[in-house]
Motif scaffolding. Sequence first.
Motif: not given
Length: 63
Positions: A15-31
């Motif tokens: 599963v990929w998690e995309v967090s949208h914050l004021k400074g941009g996007y952050y991508l995390k990977q969960f297995i």
Amino acid sequence: MKRIRYQDPYNSHKVWEVSHLKGGYYLKQFISGRQWSRGRKVSKKFLEMIGVLSMPIVSINEH
């Protein structure tokens, strides 16, 4: 902050998690429910290039 989780179509355990914050996007990977490495700051163009934004959405969390 808005977090959207996307199901990887090629690996049902990933599963990929995309967090949208004021400074941009952050991508995390969960297995299998565990985070795999640190999050990475990315651009929306990068997310489109690797195809994350076109994957099926699993959940949306807003804080």
